[in-house]
Structures are given as structure tokens and as C-alpha cells.
Design an enzyme around this catalytic site. Structure first.
Site, PDB file in Angstrom:
ATOM      1  N   ASN A  29      -2.147  19.007  -1.578  1.00 23.64           N
ATOM      2  CA  ASN A  29      -3.175  18.457  -0.828  1.00 23.64           C
ATOM      3  C   ASN A  29      -2.871  18.259   0.596  1.00 23.64           C
ATOM      4  OD1 ASN A  29      -3.676  15.475   0.110  1.00 23.64           O
ATOM      5  ND2 ASN A  29      -5.544  16.100  -0.851  1.00 23.64           N
ATOM      6  N   LYS A  53       5.628   1.964  -3.165  1.00 24.08           N
ATOM      7  CA  LYS A  53       5.391   3.062  -3.510  1.00 24.08           C
ATOM      8  C   LYS A  53       5.740   2.865  -5.144  1.00 24.08           C
ATOM      9  CE  LYS A  53       4.873   7.469  -2.260  1.00 24.08           C
ATOM     10  NZ  LYS A  53       4.041   7.847  -1.057  1.00 24.08           N
ATOM     11  N   GLY A  68      -2.738   8.399  -4.328  1.00 27.62           N
ATOM     12  CA  GLY A  68      -1.938   9.554  -4.706  1.00 27.62           C
ATOM     13  C   GLY A  68      -0.592   9.869  -3.727  1.00 27.62           C
ATOM     14  N   ASP A  69       0.099  11.009  -4.517  1.00 27.79           N
ATOM     15  CA  ASP A  69       1.012  11.431  -3.975  1.00 27.79           C
ATOM     16  C   ASP A  69       1.453  12.788  -4.644  1.00 27.79           C
ATOM     17  OD1 ASP A  69       3.506  10.776  -1.583  1.00 27.79           O
ATOM     18  OD2 ASP A  69       4.514  11.752  -3.309  1.00 27.79           O
ATOM     19  N   THR A 129      -4.436  13.408   5.514  1.00 30.03           N
ATOM     20  CA  THR A 129      -3.163  13.411   5.636  1.00 30.03           C
ATOM     21  C   THR A 129      -2.847  14.785   6.524  1.00 30.03           C
ATOM     22  OG1 THR A 129      -2.455  12.543   3.461  1.00 30.03           O
ATOM     23  CG2 THR A 129      -0.654  13.440   4.999  1.00 30.03           C
ATOM     24  N   LYS A 153       5.457   3.265   8.293  1.00 26.87           N
ATOM     25  CA  LYS A 153       4.400   4.219   8.599  1.00 26.87           C
ATOM     26  C   LYS A 153       3.080   3.213   8.661  1.00 26.87           C
ATOM     27  CE  LYS A 153       4.087   7.426   5.440  1.00 26.87           C
ATOM     28  NZ  LYS A 153       3.816   8.465   4.407  1.00 26.87           N
ATOM     29  N   LYS A 165       0.935  -1.247   0.008  1.00 27.06           N
ATOM     30  CA  LYS A 165      -0.156   0.110  -0.098  1.00 27.06           C
ATOM     31  C   LYS A 165       0.743   1.235  -0.033  1.00 27.06           C
ATOM     32  CE  LYS A 165      -3.663   2.310   0.219  1.00 27.06           C
ATOM     33  NZ  LYS A 165      -3.276   2.903  -0.854  1.00 27.06           N
ATOM     34  N   GLN A 221       7.310   3.952   3.783  1.00 23.15           N
ATOM     35  CA  GLN A 221       5.902   3.469   3.892  1.00 23.15           C
ATOM     36  C   GLN A 221       5.816   2.338   4.882  1.00 23.15           C
ATOM     37  OE1 GLN A 221       3.917   5.751   1.538  1.00 23.15           O
ATOM     38  NE2 GLN A 221       2.220   5.056   2.927  1.00 23.15           N
ATOM     39  N   SER A 264      -6.767   5.651   3.789  1.00 24.07           N
ATOM     40  CA  SER A 264      -6.790   4.845   2.456  1.00 24.07           C
ATOM     41  C   SER A 264      -7.120   3.454   2.908  1.00 24.07           C
ATOM     42  CB  SER A 264      -5.460   4.931   1.819  1.00 24.07           C
ATOM     43  OG  SER A 264      -5.134   5.944   1.072  1.00 24.07           O
TER      44      SER A 264
END
Ligand code: NDP
Ligand code: 2IT
Length: 445
Positions: A239, A125, A164-165, A208, A113, A89, A110, A377
Site C-alpha cells: 500500500n 498498535k 491497516g498495516d 501514506t 507520530k 489509534k 505511533q 485516518s
């Protein structure tokens, strides 16, 4: 040489050109010594060597045609880093600076996290060196369709779930999802951050930024403090930055500065977020125009100057290494009290050391502080597979609880090993402990 030092050395030798990945690995591994020392069986099982090597990295060609009929070729990436805790993810980044090193640093971050969220998600990622700036909607769609035409065979709702990123927001996720559905003939939760009309979750867009502020608020509350009247600087205007600003303002903060990659605005009266949203979310314009629309606001070329503005709270929400040691020293000298990272790895290793050494600075590291996005998410994934929708209030309440739990988990982990207040150690250790347990249980894979 300790086990950790040997693994770090090995990473540098085998990935000599991956400076961002080496930076992230250094930050993480050097804090794990106490856990490693307590578990000699980890070395036996080559746990760290496995942790820093992606399970799989897919590199692919992305051909697309611009509005003038010219053919372009971009590089596409998906690093499926670790699936011990759940399906891979993590987001997709479209930015000219993207390369394997950047994707691997983001993927490594990630993993821990996602572990910290407490939810069943592994780490991955992806992205491309494609630059969405200045492209028409049709060009963006063409690129996204081509990108997904390769990516679709590697992902799936129970395998790998991108989101997204930087450079990938609602528009891009929509085009990516449309192409996946067309190729697979499946309407499933294979991407998160989807629009609300086709399976997205309420509050994912805000998550976020809101989560960042919720965690900071908890750190403040425990110190008898709050956001009320705090002079706050938020970097970026995408964002994460927009919704960090929104929640901080709701809690009484005075946000005085933001930037995009060209320069920063300073508005001593407090940023008017309606103007920023119009500029960035609707017009996709430049932040410079804020100063022509809002009386009393100033625009300055270049980004770095933003950190010279005296503030109580700094929320870096743009990109990696946006705060170097010099900027960190200026922030500290100007009396910053809270630094909470909305972006991934926004502080250099030297900047982190500067914040940690300063008395009275609470430093909340990215992998904990910005985990609200991926946590929501995961809530979107739950809603998709359960075919149900939760209200804004339900999702927001869950997000807040998750952020408060992460704060306390990292706080407790730091205390457990005798490093009270060192949240870099706390976050890395708390994230790693769960990961290590899951990896050890699953054997040498
Ligand atoms: P966006 O693309 O929405 O916004 C990025 C913002 O940062 C823009 O204002 C952009 O300016 C600025 N920026 C990007 N690169 C640079 C640069 N090299 N120098 C200066 N400014 C730059 O991305 P997000 O808000 O989604 O992501 C921001 C950060 O937060 C990233 O580090 C991302 O990895 C991290 N993050 C994002 C999450 C999410 O849910 N979206 C979750 C957790 C972390 P410009 O428009 O001029 O390029
Ligand atoms: O860095 C991140 O955590 C993200 N870009 C969000 C990832 C996600 O899957 O929501």
C-alpha cells in the site's frame, strides 16, 4: 547517569528480549535530552517511565479453521499505549514476524507520530503472527472474524480505533468491520481504512504514500529543488510503496526499482505502476512476474541489492530495518540526496547515523514522513462522527497541509534546540512536547 540514560537502562533490564522496542526507545529517548533538561518537573512526574510503559497490552488466542478443516492457533495483540491526546489509534499488522516487541515498537512510534499530526489521536498498535500469504479469501475471513471476536470488547470509536498495516488492507478491514458490527450492532467509525461504500474516506488508501511524497516535495521546494527527473528507488510494493510511487511519478520522478520480500525489480525505463497494481492489488502475486511482463526490466532475487542502485531519492516503504549501515553507506556513496521513510523504522540506528553524518543528505524520519496515513485516518474518524463525506480534493488538500505543517514543526523544533537539519531530533521533540503537556495536565495516570 542522566534521567534519560537511567530510563533507557531500565527498559533494557525489564524488557531484555524486546530488541525492536529497545531500538525504537533508544532512537527516541536519546534525542529528548534537551527537552528533559529544560523541564526538571518531568523527572519528578516520572514522565518518561510512563511514556515507555503501555497503558494496557492485550494478548489473546486466535483460533481458526483452514480450508482443509485443520485448526490453527495464532497470537493476537493490541497494545493501547497512550491515550493522553486522544483515543488509541494505530494499525493492525498480520505478519509471521509479529511479536510483542514489534507491536510495542510500532506503538511507541505511533504515539509521537499521532501527536505530530496535530489531530486528537493517542497511540496504539496491534496485530497477529498470522501469515495472510497464500490463504484463501475464506481463510482470511475466518481469521479476521476470530480476531475481532476477541478484540471487539477492547476497542470502540471513542476508545481505540485500529486500521491497516502490513498484511491488513481493504479486504481485511472489511471482514474485521463486518464482525465488529455484528457483535456490537453498531455502524460506527471503529476502524479506519474502511471501503468507500461503508464509511471509508476518499484518499485514505493513497494517504501514506502521497503524504510521504508531499513532505519530501516540501523539503525539496525549500532547497530550490523538485521531484522532476529524480531517479527514485521505492522499496516494497504494498500500500505505501504503490502510492508513494504514484505521486512521485506524477511529480516527474523516475522510479526505477521496487521489491517484495523475495526480490527486486529494476526497470531503467521507469516502473509501470499499472503492471504493479495489477500484480499486487488484483492478483496478489509476486513482483518477479513484472520482469516477464515488461520488456527491459530485470528481476533479482533478494531485497538488499535494491540499495546498490544509484538514485537521488530513496523511499523505504516495506518494513523495519530494511536499510542497514552497509546499505546506507552505499546509498550515500552513490549520491543519494533525499531519504524519506515510508515504512516504520526502516533504517537501523547505524544507518540513520550514516545518513545524518553525510553532507547533502536530507533524512526525513518515519514518524513524520509516514504520518499522512494515520492523519487521514483521523480525518476519516471526523467524517464518521460528523456523518459526512469530504471530496477527494478536500481530503487531499488537508493531507498536504498536514504534511507541510509537520515538516515545519519538526524543522522549527530542531532549530529551537540548536540542531538545525536534524529531523530525527525535530520530529521526536515536536511530537513529545505536545504529549508531555497533555500528560502533565492529566496528573499521574
Ligand atoms: P503492505 O502489506 O501493503 O506491503 C508491505 C510490503 O513490504 C510488501 O511489498 C511486502 O512484501 C514488503 N515486506 C514486508 N515485510 C518484508 C520483509 N520482512 N522483507 C522484505 N519486504 C517485506 O504494507 P504497507 O504498505 O501498509 O506497510 C509498509 C510499511 O509502511 C510498514 O512498515 C508499515 O508499518 C508502514 N506504514 C503503513 C501505513 C499504512 O497506512 N498502511 C502508515 C504508516 C506506515 P511481501 O508482499 O512479499 O511480504
Ligand atoms: O503506522 C501507521 O501509522 C499505520 N499503519 C496507520 C495507522 C492508522 O491508524 O491509520
Amino acid at each position: 547517569m542522566t534521567y534519560v540514560e537511567r530510563v533507557l537502562d531500565d527498559i533494557k533490564q525489564r524488557n531484555p528480549n524486546e530488541k525492536e522496542f529497545i531500538q525504537a526507545a533508544t532512537e527516541i529517548l536519546t534525542t529528548l535530552e534537551p527537552v528533559i533538561n529544560a523541564h526538571p518537573e518531568y523527572e519528578q512526574a516520572a514522565l518518561l517511565e510512563r511514556f515507555v510503559e503501555p497503558e494496557r497490552a492485550v494478548l489473546f488466542r486466535v483460533p481458526w479453521v483452514d480450508d482443509n478443516g485443520k485448526v490453527h492457533i495464532n497470537k493476537g495483540y493490541r497494545v493501547q499505549f497512550n491515550s493522553a491526546i486522544g483515543p488509541y489509534k494505530g494499525g493492525l499488522r498480520f505478519h509471521p514476524s509479529v511479536n510483542l516487541s514489534v507491536i510495542k515498537f510500532l506503538g511507541l512510534e505511533q504515539i509521537l507520530k499521532n501527536s505530530l499530526t496535530g489531530l486528537p489521536i493517542g497511540g496504539g498498535k496491534g496485530g497477529s503472527d498470522f501469515d495472510p500469504k497464500g490463504k484463501s479469501d475464506r481463510e482470511i475471513m475466518a481469521f479476521c472474524q476470530s480476531f475481532m471476536t476477541e478484540l471487539y470488547r477492547h476497542i470502540g470509536a471513542d476508545t481505540d480505533v485500529p486500521a491497516g498495516d502490513i498484511g491488513v488492507g481493504a479486504r481485511e478491514v472489511g471482514y474485521l468491520f463486518g464482525q465488529y458490527k455484528r457483535l456490537r450492532n453498531e455502524h460506527v467509525g471503529v476502524l479506519t481504512g474502511r471501503g468507500l461504500s461503508y464509511g471509508g474516506s476518499l484518499i485514505r488508501k493513497e494517504a501514506t504514500g502521497y503524504g510521504l511524497v508531499y513532505m519530501t516535495q516540501e523539503a525539496m521546494r525549500l532547497r530550490g529543488d523538485s521531484f522532476q527527473d529524480k531517479i527514485t528507488v521505492v522499496s516494497g510494493s504494498g500500500n505505501v510503496a504503490i502510492y508513494a510511487c504514484e505521486k512521485a511519478q506524477q511529480l516527474g520522478a523516475k522510479v526505477v526499482a521496487m521489491y517484495d520480500s523475495n526480490g527486486y525489480i529494476y526497470d531503467p525505463n521507469g516502473i509501470r505502476l499499472d503492471v504493479i497494481k495489477q500484480l499486487k492489488e488484483v492478483e496478489r502475486g509476486r513482483i518477479k512476474d513484472y520482469a516477464t511482463r515488461v520488456i527491459g526490466a530485470e528481476y533479482h532475487e533478494g531485497c538488499k541489492g535494491i540499495w546498490t542502485i544509484p538514485c537521488d531519492v530513496a523511499l523505504p516503504c516495506a518494513t523495519q530495518n530494511e536499510i542497514d549501515s552497509e546499505s546506507a553507506a552505499v546509498l550515500v556513496a552513490n549520491g543519494v540526496q533525499y531519504v524519506a521513510e515510508g515504512a516504520n523504522m526502516p533504517s537501523t540506528l547505524e544507518a540513520i547515523a550514516t545518513f545524518q553524518q553525510a553532507k547533502n543528505v536530507v533524512f526525513l524520519p518515519a514518524k513524520a514522513a509516514n504520518a499522512g496515513g494515520v492523519a487521514t485516518s483521523a480525518l476519516e474518524m471526523s467524517q464518521s462522527s460528523g456523518r459526512l463525506y469530504w471530496s477527494s480534493e478536500e481530503v487531499d488538500a488537508k493531507l498536504k497541509t498536514i504534511m507541510i505543517n509537520i515538516y515545519h514543526n519538526m524543522d522549527n523544533a530542531a532549530k529551537k534546540y540548536g540542531f538545525e537539519g536534524n529531523y530525527v531530533m525535530g520530529a521526536n521533540i515536536a511530537g513529545f512536547e505536545k504529549l508531555a503537556e497533555a500528560m502533565m495536565a492529566q496528573g499521574i495516570v
